[in-house]
Write an enzyme that holds these catalytic residues in place. Structure first.
Site, PDB file in Angstrom:
ATOM      1  N   PHE A 162       0.867  -1.183   0.000  1.00  0.00           N
ATOM      2  CA  PHE A 162       0.000   0.000   0.000  1.00  0.00           C
ATOM      3  C   PHE A 162       0.900   1.227   0.000  1.00  0.00           C
ATOM      4  O   PHE A 162       1.642   1.453   0.945  1.00  0.00           O
ATOM      5  CB  PHE A 162      -0.940   0.049   1.210  1.00  0.00           C
ATOM      6  CG  PHE A 162      -1.815   1.275   1.163  1.00  0.00           C
ATOM      7  CD1 PHE A 162      -2.967   1.293   0.389  1.00  0.00           C
ATOM      8  CD2 PHE A 162      -1.453   2.433   1.834  1.00  0.00           C
ATOM      9  CE1 PHE A 162      -3.748   2.441   0.294  1.00  0.00           C
ATOM     10  CE2 PHE A 162      -2.232   3.584   1.745  1.00  0.00           C
ATOM     11  CZ  PHE A 162      -3.385   3.582   0.980  1.00  0.00           C
ATOM     12  N   ASP A 247       9.380   2.897   2.041  1.00  0.00           N
ATOM     13  CA  ASP A 247       8.167   3.636   2.392  1.00  0.00           C
ATOM     14  C   ASP A 247       7.930   3.459   3.889  1.00  0.00           C
ATOM     15  O   ASP A 247       7.369   2.458   4.332  1.00  0.00           O
ATOM     16  CB  ASP A 247       6.977   3.136   1.577  1.00  0.00           C
ATOM     17  CG  ASP A 247       5.697   3.913   1.893  1.00  0.00           C
ATOM     18  OD1 ASP A 247       5.675   4.636   2.910  1.00  0.00           O
ATOM     19  OD2 ASP A 247       4.716   3.783   1.128  1.00  0.00           O
ATOM     20  N   LYS A 276       2.537  10.888   7.184  1.00  0.00           N
ATOM     21  CA  LYS A 276       1.704  10.646   8.359  1.00  0.00           C
ATOM     22  C   LYS A 276       2.199  11.386   9.612  1.00  0.00           C
ATOM     23  O   LYS A 276       1.952  12.572   9.730  1.00  0.00           O
ATOM     24  CB  LYS A 276       1.542   9.143   8.577  1.00  0.00           C
ATOM     25  CG  LYS A 276       0.715   8.506   7.443  1.00  0.00           C
ATOM     26  CD  LYS A 276      -0.029   7.242   7.825  1.00  0.00           C
ATOM     27  CE  LYS A 276      -1.099   6.938   6.790  1.00  0.00           C
ATOM     28  NZ  LYS A 276      -0.731   5.958   5.783  1.00  0.00           N
TER      29      LYS A 276
HETATM   30  C1  PLP Z   1      -0.839   6.061   4.319  1.00  0.00           C
HETATM   31  C2  PLP Z   1       0.240   5.520   3.486  1.00  0.00           C
HETATM   32  C3  PLP Z   1       0.560   6.087   2.248  1.00  0.00           C
HETATM   33  C4  PLP Z   1      -0.232   7.201   1.626  1.00  0.00           C
HETATM   34  O1  PLP Z   1      -0.277   8.349   2.421  1.00  0.00           O
HETATM   35  P1  PLP Z   1      -1.416   9.446   2.167  1.00  0.00           P
HETATM   36  O2  PLP Z   1      -1.016  10.581   3.052  1.00  0.00           O
HETATM   37  O3  PLP Z   1      -2.730   8.832   2.565  1.00  0.00           O
HETATM   38  O4  PLP Z   1      -1.372   9.782   0.717  1.00  0.00           O
HETATM   39  C5  PLP Z   1       1.628   5.564   1.546  1.00  0.00           C
HETATM   40  N1  PLP Z   1       2.349   4.538   2.042  1.00  0.00           N
HETATM   41  C6  PLP Z   1       2.068   3.971   3.222  1.00  0.00           C
HETATM   42  C7  PLP Z   1       2.912   2.849   3.725  1.00  0.00           C
HETATM   43  C8  PLP Z   1       0.993   4.428   3.978  1.00  0.00           C
HETATM   44  O5  PLP Z   1       0.687   3.837   5.131  1.00  0.00           O
END
Ligand code: PLP
Length: 420
Positions: A162, A247, A276
């Site tokens: 994700f 990520d 985040k």
């Molecule tokens: C939440 C998340 C995203 C996307 O972040 P947004 O601020 O919602 O665009 C990307 N990668 C990971 C691992 C995430 O948990």
């Protein structure tokens, strides 16, 4: 109790709602649904106020937040230090665009670079934007530094990933909900099974510019790769002259008990992708952090964002980085996480099929005989605990790192009661 949960689950939506909501909640919930796209299926709670780990709804009921905005609220709601930074900045300067430099930019970027042990920071707003930025940087780096022929760059991605919701990103998701109906998709992504070193090794080719991976897959259900996997990713990237793009948007910034989830294997990726918690739960702040030989491929006009690196974001982001720099919150996440793991492991066989934890982060696979993940979250809501299911039968817990140990323990009591 299993019986009460399944009875409730068998009931109609409105019966479930009636048993868990108050008068204002029902009215506000209906109003919120009336004029919005239904791209979410929220629990029937309408929050009006929050402090620390507790949220108060419009009917005055208190709920323990065990989701923390998917880790965006690692420091809890309304953290005084973060609020102070935001308030002070609001009164002096909020936006310049990057057409001009502002006086909060240097301090934030220097502090974040230092926290990451890297040279350069490229601030954006949302996580998805940061992932897109990393993809663009990796491709450009591939053409300029590695000599990959034009438009042939490949990025290896993981099954179950994700990385956000943009068209390019959902194109390499294997979640049908995320992807179906949104094509055609951007080419250049090569999927491999997450955690499988041999499959990864076999996927590299001459045009591979990067491997994009979450060190722990949060949305996937807090999926932790086998020990040594992140080290293998690091080694293979080095051997093949490709960038490791980590990520750490959900896993990073204290959640796992270390500053970065990669730290658990002493792995340093080429590129940190952050978001985040970087915004302290106040403003969206994301960033791509890497050394000059990587981020230096971008030149004026080739990438940007109107709001990226704005003064308010920098002021809050700097306070976040300063709070993490002491290591206190990471230690707290480790300690609380150890206690949480013991409690959760005791639930395996009594309502849980499996639990995975790292730091103050857990994925709990609920026995389908108990109900769906959604059923469990609705039953938790009725007991004053807010959590979120993912992928049907998994509950993800990501309590604020500042949570009181007794509150956490009480929240876990509620979970045990709901699923046992
Ligand atoms: C939440 C998340 C995203 C996307 O972040 P947004 O601020 O919602 O665009 C990307 N990668 C990971 C691992 C995430 O948990």
């Amino acid at each position: 109790m299993t019986t009460s949960l399944t009875t409730e689950a068998a009931g109609t939506q409105s019966r479930t709602a009636a048993s868990t909501t108050g008068q204002r909640t029902e009215a506000e919930f209906a109003r919120a649904e009336a004029h919005t796209a239904h791209n979410y299926h929220p629990l029937p709670v309408v929050v009006a106020h929050a402090e620390g780990a507790w949220m108060t709804d419009v009917d005055g009921r208190r709920h323990l937040d065990l989701l923390s905005g998917y880790s965006a609220l690692n420091f809890g709601h309304s953290h005084p230090r973060l609020l102070r930074a935001a308030h002070e900045q609001l009164d002096s300067l909020t936006l310049t665009s990057r057409a001009f430099v502002h006086d909060r930019f240097a301090d934030f970027t220097a502090a974040l670079a230092a926290l990451c042990g890297k040279e350069l920071v490229l601030p954006m707003n949302t996580g998805a934007e940061a992932v897109e930025t990393a993809i663009k940087v990796a491709r450009k780096w591939g053409y300029e530094a590695k000599g990959v022929p034009a438009d042939r760059a490949e990025i290896i991605v993981m099954s179950g990933n994700f990385h956000g919701r943009t068209t390019t990103i959902v194109g390499f998701s294997d979640d049908p909900d995320a992807r179906d109906g949104f094509g055609p998709f951007t080419p250049g992504f090569v999927p491999v099974p997450y955690g499988d070193e041999a499959a990864l090794a076999a996927a590299f080719g001459p045009h591979t510019v990067a491997v994009l991976a979450e060190p722990i897959q949060g949305e996937g259900g807090v999926v932790i790769p086998p020990a040594g996997y992140l080290r293998a990713v690091r080694r293979l990237c080095t051997e093949h002259g490709a960038l490791f793009l980590a990520d750490e948007i959900q896993a990073g910034l204290g959640r796992t008990g270390r500053t970065f989830a990669c730290d658990h294997e002493d792995v340093v990726p080429d590129v940190y992708i952050l978001g985040k918690a970087l915004g302290g739960g106040i403003v969206p702040v994301s960033a791509v952090v890497a050394d000059r030989d990587v981020l230096g491929v971008l030149r004026p006009g080739q990438h940007g964002s109107t709001f990226g690196g704005n003064p308010l974001a920098c002021a809050v982001g700097q306070a976040v980085v300063e709070m993490l720099a002491t290591g206190d919150l990471q230690r707290r996440a480790l300690e609380l996480g150890t206690a949480m793991r013991e409690r959760l492991e005791a639930m395996v066989g009594s309502g849980a099929l499996a639990v995975r934890t790292r730091g103050l982060w857990a994925g709990i696979d609920v026995d389908p005989a108990v109900g769906t993940g959604r059923d469990v979250c609705e039953a938790l809501l009725a007991r004053g605990v807010l959590a979120k299911d993912t992928h049907g039968s998994t509950i993800r817990l990501a309590p604020p790192l500042v949570i009181d140990p007794e509150d956490l323990s009480w929240g876990l009591d509620q979970l045990a009661a709901v699923i046992s």
